[in-house]
Design a protein around this motif. Structure first.
Motif, PDB file in Angstrom:
ATOM      1  N   ASP A 142      -5.013  -8.846  -3.493  1.00  0.00           N
ATOM      2  CA  ASP A 142      -6.262  -8.485  -3.742  1.00  0.00           C
ATOM      3  C   ASP A 142      -5.968  -6.994  -4.357  1.00  0.00           C
ATOM      4  OD1 ASP A 142      -8.617  -6.959  -4.265  1.00  0.00           O
ATOM      5  OD2 ASP A 142      -8.429  -5.293  -2.616  1.00  0.00           O
ATOM      6  N   ILE A 143      -4.210  -6.126  -3.629  1.00  0.00           N
ATOM      7  CA  ILE A 143      -3.832  -5.060  -3.452  1.00  0.00           C
ATOM      8  C   ILE A 143      -2.677  -5.296  -5.133  1.00  0.00           C
ATOM      9  CG2 ILE A 143      -2.743  -3.356  -2.568  1.00  0.00           C
ATOM     10  CD1 ILE A 143      -3.029  -4.213  -0.034  1.00  0.00           C
ATOM     11  N   SER A 188      -8.012 -10.266 -16.339  1.00  0.00           N
ATOM     12  CA  SER A 188      -7.151  -9.113 -17.021  1.00  0.00           C
ATOM     13  C   SER A 188      -5.997  -8.497 -16.262  1.00  0.00           C
ATOM     14  CB  SER A 188      -8.517  -7.904 -16.484  1.00  0.00           C
ATOM     15  OG  SER A 188      -9.698  -8.305 -16.569  1.00  0.00           O
ATOM     16  N   SER A 189      -5.729  -8.827 -14.834  1.00  0.00           N
ATOM     17  CA  SER A 189      -4.586  -9.136 -14.539  1.00  0.00           C
ATOM     18  C   SER A 189      -3.142  -9.258 -14.772  1.00  0.00           C
ATOM     19  CB  SER A 189      -4.345  -8.356 -12.886  1.00  0.00           C
ATOM     20  OG  SER A 189      -4.796 -10.227 -12.509  1.00  0.00           O
ATOM     21  N   LEU A 235     -11.411  -9.788 -12.644  1.00  0.00           N
ATOM     22  CA  LEU A 235     -10.109  -9.495 -12.076  1.00  0.00           C
ATOM     23  C   LEU A 235      -8.870 -10.296 -12.077  1.00  0.00           C
ATOM     24  CD1 LEU A 235     -10.974  -7.650  -8.899  1.00  0.00           C
ATOM     25  CD2 LEU A 235     -11.084  -6.301 -10.448  1.00  0.00           C
ATOM     26  N   VAL A 274      -3.036  -7.275  -7.551  1.00  0.00           N
ATOM     27  CA  VAL A 274      -3.993  -7.546  -9.007  1.00  0.00           C
ATOM     28  C   VAL A 274      -4.397  -5.862  -8.979  1.00  0.00           C
ATOM     29  CG1 VAL A 274      -6.260  -7.879  -9.632  1.00  0.00           C
ATOM     30  CG2 VAL A 274      -4.449  -9.812  -8.578  1.00  0.00           C
ATOM     31  N   LYS A 275      -4.515  -5.047  -8.296  1.00  0.00           N
ATOM     32  CA  LYS A 275      -5.289  -3.294  -8.264  1.00  0.00           C
ATOM     33  C   LYS A 275      -4.190  -2.949  -9.079  1.00  0.00           C
ATOM     34  CE  LYS A 275      -9.146  -4.045  -5.460  1.00  0.00           C
ATOM     35  NZ  LYS A 275      -9.805  -3.066  -3.918  1.00  0.00           N
ATOM     36  N   ALA A 276      -3.002  -3.018  -8.319  1.00  0.00           N
ATOM     37  CA  ALA A 276      -1.950  -2.354  -8.891  1.00  0.00           C
ATOM     38  C   ALA A 276      -1.487  -2.478 -10.382  1.00  0.00           C
ATOM     39  CB  ALA A 276      -0.839  -2.751  -7.336  1.00  0.00           C
ATOM     40  N   LEU A 321     -10.507 -14.206  -4.924  1.00  0.00           N
ATOM     41  CA  LEU A 321     -10.585 -12.668  -6.356  1.00  0.00           C
ATOM     42  C   LEU A 321     -11.237 -13.596  -7.558  1.00  0.00           C
ATOM     43  CD1 LEU A 321      -6.539 -12.195  -6.574  1.00  0.00           C
ATOM     44  CD2 LEU A 321      -8.226 -11.064  -5.344  1.00  0.00           C
ATOM     45  N   LEU A 334      -3.780  -3.467 -12.538  1.00  0.00           N
ATOM     46  CA  LEU A 334      -4.541  -3.055 -13.505  1.00  0.00           C
ATOM     47  C   LEU A 334      -4.364  -1.807 -13.768  1.00  0.00           C
ATOM     48  CD1 LEU A 334      -7.356  -5.069 -12.401  1.00  0.00           C
ATOM     49  CD2 LEU A 334      -6.211  -5.618 -14.393  1.00  0.00           C
ATOM     50  N   THR A 335      -3.958  -1.213 -12.280  1.00  0.00           N
ATOM     51  CA  THR A 335      -3.825   0.547 -12.455  1.00  0.00           C
ATOM     52  C   THR A 335      -2.819   1.162 -13.160  1.00  0.00           C
ATOM     53  OG1 THR A 335      -3.479   0.511 -10.031  1.00  0.00           O
ATOM     54  CG2 THR A 335      -5.684   1.009 -10.860  1.00  0.00           C
ATOM     55  N   ARG A 386       0.777  -1.092  -0.096  1.00  0.00           N
ATOM     56  CA  ARG A 386      -0.278  -0.050   0.140  1.00  0.00           C
ATOM     57  C   ARG A 386       1.328   1.215   0.442  1.00  0.00           C
ATOM     58  NH1 ARG A 386      -2.787  -2.395   3.852  1.00  0.00           N
ATOM     59  NH2 ARG A 386      -4.597  -3.346   4.165  1.00  0.00           N
TER      60      ARG A 386
END
Length: 575
Positions: free
Chosen positions: A410-411, A450-451, A447, A413-415, A443, A417-418, A388
């Motif tokens: 989760d973090i 896509s990641s 997601l 994967v979001k990283a 998950l 995707l961003t 984080r």
């Protein structure tokens, strides 16, 4: 049965057989009379006679058998019949007990005093066998728990004792101030030399790990060489606490704490290079088990092109590294080279244009130009918390040492995707299991699909020894059974094996090489991942898209003469 002392004396037999000269014998007899040491011990110490020749001479002279004590597993009931003090004083060891007869192994069967002591102490009839003095000393340490000094242990290693003095501790708590009894023992010169010997022998053996394991009567030392644990000469049990304390002092840990696990690290300088050791102490029933991981920067290869991957996985890796974002996940058991591969990928991308940050447990190698964060769970700095914070540091590339839980996954994967390129590891058996493992962690499949840009599985195989390598022919039926496919128009290649030689310690292997299975996120896999298909279906579809499996890549190495079929089957047993 007592020895037949009516036969000729030892010196006469050795002279007759031409094993010693008159001058050597007279000198040894004079020392025997002045020092009280046995004639046999003096002859061996002076290197006038080998232990083997002496044992054979005793056996022939006295008409008693000789034995190899390393082949004997002596029960505790037999050992307790002879006190340790007497066994050490006279160099004797009880080996068996049958009815009223106790069989003793002796280095000097002419030692009538020892036999008289034993007859007075026990109610048994005594029979003797002869054994080499060095084997007796080791067997006494092994069976009684060992009270031999560290200084004597170092002398047994020969010239290596002096070499160990060249090993220098360059990091660690050397100035310890107030010296308690435990600290004083740990800083004693023989103990320092003993620890240096253990470290030096590991480095010269190309070991990746050192295991020091306490048992009831022995302290066992093993080295992991080419992925396989090998036992070495065991230090005496009596130095266990001093040895452990010395290692804790070197690692700046609490030497008074024996109930809780402790982790640390230290650095040494040896032969002009600096080597890091990551060390772990685990309290066990008979003391603390110590495991040291050797991190030798000098042997670290950070060139992805030199890791020796086959064409398909190498191309898949190169393509994934060109992506602006996504996750590259590497799987495999502990010690399979995952960290080296990830560091090599980071090294390739490490330019002034990229902000690279890692969060690791622990930081194994320091990479210039890469911001590395060490997790500290005791104060809340976990992988998730570190990740984080990293994402607020404007990173381009992120490496997470391991994805262990849903929060970290989760973090990550979001990283991905961003707009971040994320590297990490998972514990799965193959590349296809990455997708199912992430969905099992909670998950959503869309997601994951896509990641994840690339999933890979890695193993380390032992390399066949180049000095004793020989070609062998493998029947077509065997090749078919192990899934090796070759052009039927051409004969199958000549596979190899290692006969075993001195350079590879008769194992047939020397060194290791990496083998990898790389699975890009092919468009054809989207429907399977979204539908939570099992990993076997995902793997089959990826193979149809051109992915080569771990087994196929490993067999290609064997066909090139780099390893053996047996080693391929060992590391790809689940394939």
């Amino acid at each position: 049965m007592p020895p037949k002392t009516g036969k000729r004396r030892l010196g006469e037999v050795l002279l007759e057989q031409g094993l010693v000269s008159v001058t050597q014998l007279e000198e040894s007899i004079a020392l025997h009379r002045s020092t009280g040491q046995s004639l046999a011990h003096i002859l061996v110490e002076k290197q006038y006679v080998s232990e083997e020749d002496l044992v054979v001479t005793f056996s022939e002279q006295l008409g008693i058998p000789h034995i190899r004590l390393s082949n004997y597993n002596i029960s505790k009931d037999v050992i307790k019949e002879v006190p340790e003090s007497l066994a050490r004083q006279h160099l004797i060891l009880p080996v068996s007990m049958t009815g009223d007869v106790l069989t003793l192994a002796m280095a000097d069967p002419l030692n009538i005093m020892a036999l008289d002591d034993l007859r007075m102490l026990t109610s048994y009839d005594i029979e003797t066998v002869v054994a080499a003095e060095s084997e007796l000393m080791e067997a006494i340490d092994r069976n009684y728990g060992g009270k031999q000094s560290a200084e004597l242990y170092a002398s047994l290693v020969g010239d290596q004792g002096q070499k160990a003095d060249n090993l220098e501790i360059v990091e660690g708590q050397e100035d310890i101030g107030d010296i308690s009894a435990m600290q004083a023992e740990a800083q004693d010169a023989p103990v320092v030399r003993l620890v240096n010997l253990i470290l030096m022998n590991a480095l010269e053996s190309r070991a990746s790990d050192i295991h020091i394991e306490p048992y009831e009567k022995i302290l066992r030392v093993r080295y992991r060489i080419d992925g396989v644990l090998e036992e070495t000469k065991n230090p005496p049990k009596s130095v266990q606490s001093a040895l452990v304390s010395r290692l804790k002092i070197m690692s700046s840990l609490d030497i008074a704490e024996h109930r809780l696990p402790q982790d640390g690290r230290f650095r040494i300088r040896f032969k002009g290079r600096e080597i890091d050791f990551r060390i772990s102490f685990l309290p066990c029933y008979y003391g603390e088990k110590v495991v040291m991981r050797i991190l030798d920067k000098g042997s670290l290869t950070l060139d992805l092109d030199k890791l020796g991957f086959e064409e398909q996985p190498m191309q898949a890796f190169q393509d994934a590294l060109k992506l602006p974002f996504g996750m590259i996940l590497l799987t495999g058991p502990t010690g399979s080279g995952k960290t080296t591969t990830l560091y090599s990928a980071l090294h390739k991308l490490n330019t002034p244009k990229h902000n690279i940050i890692t969060v690791e447990d622990p930081v194994e190698y320091e990479l210039f130009g890469v911001n590395q964060v060490q997790t500290q769970a005791q104060i809340g700095l976990t992988f998730a918390a570190g990740l984080r914070s990293i994402l607020r540091q404007d990173p381009d590339i992120v490496m997470v040492g391991e994805i262990r839980d849903e929060e970290t996954a989760d973090i990550a994967v979001k990283a991905a995707l961003t707009g971040h390129l994320v590297f990490s590891t998972l514990h799965t058996n193959d590349a296809a299991s990455v997708f199912t493992r992430l969905t099992d962690m909670g998950l959503e499949p869309f997601l994951v699909q896509s990641s994840v840009a690339l999933a890979a599985a890695q193993r380390l195989m032992r390399r066949v020894c180049p000095d004793c390598k020989e070609n062998i022919r493998v029947p077509e039926s065997v090749l078919e059974r192990i899934q090796y496919v070759h052009d039927p128009k051409n004969p199958p290649p000549s596979f190899v094996r290692g006969r075993g030689c001195g350079k590879c310690k008769d194992t047939g292997y020397r060194g290791r090489l990496a083998v990898i299975e790389a699975m890009p996120n092919y468009p054809e896999l989207e429907e399977l991942i979204m539908g939570r298909a099992p990993s076997t279906q995902i793997k089959k579809a990826a193979m149809q898209c051109g992915m080569r499996t771990l087994r196929q890549n490993a067999l290609a190495k064997a066909a090139q003469g780099m390893t053996t079929i047996e080693e391929v089957l060992r590391v790809t047993a689940t394939d």
